[in-house]
Design a protein around this motif. Structure first.
Motif, short mmCIF file in Angstrom:
data_model
loop_
_atom_site.label_atom_id
_atom_site.label_comp_id
_atom_site.label_asym_id
_atom_site.label_seq_id
_atom_site.Cartn_x
_atom_site.Cartn_y
_atom_site.Cartn_z
N ASP A 91 0.85 -1.20 0.00
CA ASP A 91 0.00 0.00 0.00
C ASP A 91 0.88 1.25 0.00
O ASP A 91 2.11 1.15 0.11
N ASN A 136 1.51 3.73 2.06
CA ASN A 136 2.37 4.03 3.22
C ASN A 136 3.58 3.10 3.26
O ASN A 136 4.71 3.53 3.45
N GLU A 146 -8.88 -0.01 5.82
CA GLU A 146 -9.85 -1.10 5.80
C GLU A 146 -10.97 -0.82 4.78
O GLU A 146 -11.49 -1.76 4.15
N LYS A 189 -10.41 -2.48 1.61
CA LYS A 189 -10.25 -3.94 1.55
C LYS A 189 -11.47 -4.52 0.84
O LYS A 189 -12.37 -5.08 1.45
N GLY A 236 0.40 -4.27 5.99
CA GLY A 236 -0.36 -4.69 7.15
C GLY A 236 -1.37 -5.77 6.79
O GLY A 236 -1.34 -6.34 5.69
N GLY A 237 -2.29 -6.04 7.70
CA GLY A 237 -3.25 -7.12 7.51
C GLY A 237 -4.17 -6.90 6.31
O GLY A 237 -4.60 -7.88 5.67
N VAL A 238 -4.44 -5.64 6.00
CA VAL A 238 -5.28 -5.38 4.83
C VAL A 238 -4.56 -5.87 3.56
O VAL A 238 -5.14 -6.54 2.71
N ASP A 243 -4.22 -9.73 3.53
CA ASP A 243 -5.52 -10.35 3.21
C ASP A 243 -5.85 -10.23 1.72
O ASP A 243 -6.33 -11.18 1.09
N THR A 269 3.99 -5.96 7.94
CA THR A 269 4.72 -4.77 8.42
C THR A 269 4.07 -4.10 9.63
O THR A 269 4.55 -3.08 10.08
N THR A 270 2.94 -4.63 10.12
CA THR A 270 2.37 -4.12 11.37
C THR A 270 2.45 -5.25 12.40
O THR A 270 2.50 -6.43 12.04
N LEU A 275 0.13 -6.27 14.35
CA LEU A 275 -1.06 -7.12 14.23
C LEU A 275 -0.90 -8.13 13.09
O LEU A 275 -1.21 -9.31 13.25
N ALA A 320 -2.50 -11.76 11.32
CA ALA A 320 -3.07 -11.86 9.98
C ALA A 320 -2.26 -12.70 9.00
O ALA A 320 -2.83 -13.36 8.13
N LYS A 364 -5.94 -17.53 6.30
CA LYS A 364 -7.22 -16.90 5.96
C LYS A 364 -6.94 -15.66 5.11
O LYS A 364 -6.12 -14.83 5.50
N ASN A 413 -14.76 -9.29 6.06
CA ASN A 413 -14.15 -10.58 5.70
C ASN A 413 -15.18 -11.59 5.19
O ASN A 413 -15.05 -12.79 5.42
N ALA A 418 10.58 -2.91 10.96
CA ALA A 418 9.55 -2.13 10.26
C ALA A 418 8.57 -1.50 11.25
O ALA A 418 7.88 -0.53 10.91
N THR A 423 8.09 2.51 12.46
CA THR A 423 7.29 3.60 11.87
C THR A 423 5.79 3.42 12.08
O THR A 423 4.99 4.23 11.62
#
Ligand SMILES: NC(=O)c1ccc[n+]([C@@H]2O[C@H](COP(=O)([O-])OP(=O)(O)OC[C@H]3O[C@@H](n4cnc5c(N)ncnc54)[C@H](O)[C@@H]3O)[C@@H](O)[C@H]2O)c1
Ligand SMILES: [Zn+2]
Length: 418
Positions: free
Chosen positions: A97, A99, A129, A132, A160-162, A165, A185-186, A188, A193, A198, A208, A225, A228
């Motif tokens: 993404d 960022n 999100e 997504k 990240g998770g977005v 996924d 990179t997050t 979470l 994720a 999944k 989802n 990572a 930031t």
């Protein structure tokens, strides 16, 4: 006997013999924690790859021929490129993404060019999100097909998770499924994720709602990572680390208590250990229950009320981890009221959550309003909820409970009657 290859010498058809040996060994090779491809690579580069794999101490997610390794890498870009190279892809497609691309994209693309293959296409998604959605998947798939993707392509999801996924979902549907590597990179996405297979996107109001089970071929997390990540997102990720500790790792809980300051200062070495332990908890559960028919429900500790609070706040007021923190506090109180949760253990968890800057004041939350979202969600699946309760730190169990009973227990817990 001329070539010094006892297993091949004397075989009438050497290639057939090699294929036979490979087939016989495939299930063992599939459990390798690291794979280093040496074809066309200089000895110095092979040595570099071996050293990185060794330093990353890969964790293994045992799922038969869908097994894969998770690397917690000091040099995330190079290790991600190594993981891609190990798959000998026909071409490599990066999904990321805006960022992540701006902050961490260049070193990854350079490492791919140096250690694997230059990316054939890079899809840079709009973060958030709310993006997504199937449209993002279509954008990624279009870029891949336009660039000539075939069945041996590899998708590298970097974000990240977005992003993981969406990237995983795109990989699972491209030409009926190609391999993918997750480079989360997050916090979470590292602890949750990217492991478990999944994938998917939101559709209409349903989170989802459209997706697949498609395990990655490798996961490469780079704690550096996280420097930031926003403070709120980072703390939100910590809620899932505490969750993992509560489910199955009392030492992780003790480590968080002891080192809370260094955790909040994002000490990379310490983060590597937290991520490793959290992933180990998830990997062990996923290995027992890949498709969420039984034990995988343990991973939902704190999530039943958590999801409801998140929905009640329009997914804006509370971050996911904040909602999970409150959900765990509520379930600890429920467990105490039922006499199954050790009260001192529950107090320790709540203190730790607060120490990590996570919300714990469930009595200030609109629990009754949130429970209306819960019943909407559960009515579609019958009225019993697989409730997760904690006995002691590191020991949890699943208890099916009628929705009405769970709701009244949660309301009483929120009102302070523990
Ligand atoms: N598949 C699964 O099993 C699973 C499990 C848990 C969560 N999820 C999904 O994960 C998503 C949430 O993940 P998330 O919190 O990582 O969200 P995210 O991907 O939206 O990332 C959050 C924000 O952080 C930015 N970002 C990412 N890495 C960064 C970095 N290193 N530095 C600075 N900014 C960075 C992103 O651009 C984005 O703006 C949800 O959609 C959720 O459904 C999936
Ligand atoms: Zn969660």
């Amino acid at each position: 006997p001329s070539g010094g290859r006892p297993l091949l010498d004397g075989a009438p058809d050497r290639e057939a013999r090699i294929r036979e040996l490979l087939a016989a060994r495939a299930s063992v090779y599939a459990e390798a924690h690291a794979r280093v491809v040496t074809d066309g690579v200089s000895p110095a580069d092979v040595a570099g790859r071996v050293l990185r794999a060794y330093a990353d101490r890969p964790l293994f997610v045992p799922l038969g021929d869908k097994s894969y390794a998770v690397r917690i890498a000091a040099d995330g870009a190079a290790s991600a490129a190594d993981a891609v190279a190990a798959l000998s892809p026909s071409s490599v497609f990066v999904v990321t993404d805006e960022n992540v691309s701006r902050l961490w994209g260049a070193p990854l693309l350079d490492a791919l060019a140096a250690h694997a293959k230059p990316a054939a296409a890079v899809t840079v998604l709009t973060p958030g999100e709310e993006h997504k959605r199937l449209a993002a998947v279509e954008a990624a798939l279009t870029a891949m097909l336009d660039a000539g993707a075939d069945r041996d392509a590899v998708v590298l999801a970097h974000g990240g998770g977005v992003v993981t996924d969406i990237g995983g979902f795109a990989a699972s549907t491209l030409l009926r499924g190609v391999r993918w590597v997750a480079a989360p990179t997050t916090l979470l996405s590292m602890v949750d994720a990217s492991v478990g297979g999944k994938t998917g996107v939101d559709l209409g109001p349903a989170k989802n709602a459209v997706g697949t089970f498609h395990q990655p071929s490798a996961v490469v997390a780079s704690p550096a990572a996280l420097a930031t990540e926003t403070d709120r997102a980072f703390r939100s990720g910590l809620a899932e680390v505490v969750k993992s500790a509560c489910i199955a790792d009392p030492e992780l809980h003790a480590l968080l208590e002891r080192e809370a300051d260094r955790v909040l200062a994002r000490d990379p070495g310490l983060l590597a250990e937290l991520i490793r332990r959290s992933i180990a908890v998830k990997a062990a559960i996923v290995a027992r229950d890949e498709r969420e028919s039984g034990d995988r429900a343990l991973l939902n500790f704190g999530h039943t009320l958590g999801h409801a609070l998140e929905a009640e706040g329009g997914f804006v007021r509370l971050a996911h981890g904040e909602a999970v923190s409150l959900g765990m506090v509520a379930m600890l109180r429920v467990g105490c009221s039922l006499g199954v949760t050790d009260r001192a253990a529950a107090d320790r968890v709540v203190r730790l959550l607060a120490r990590l800057g996570l919300p714990t004041r469930i009595e200030d939350e609109p629990v009754s309003a949130a429970l209306r979202f819960l019943s909407l969600d559960k009515k579609r699946r019958g009225s019993s909820v697989r409730t997760v309760l904690m006995r002691d730190i590191g020991s949890t169990f699943v208890e099916p409970m009628p929705l009405d009973r769970l709701s009244s227990l949660l309301e009483r817990a929120a009102a302070g009657a523990a």
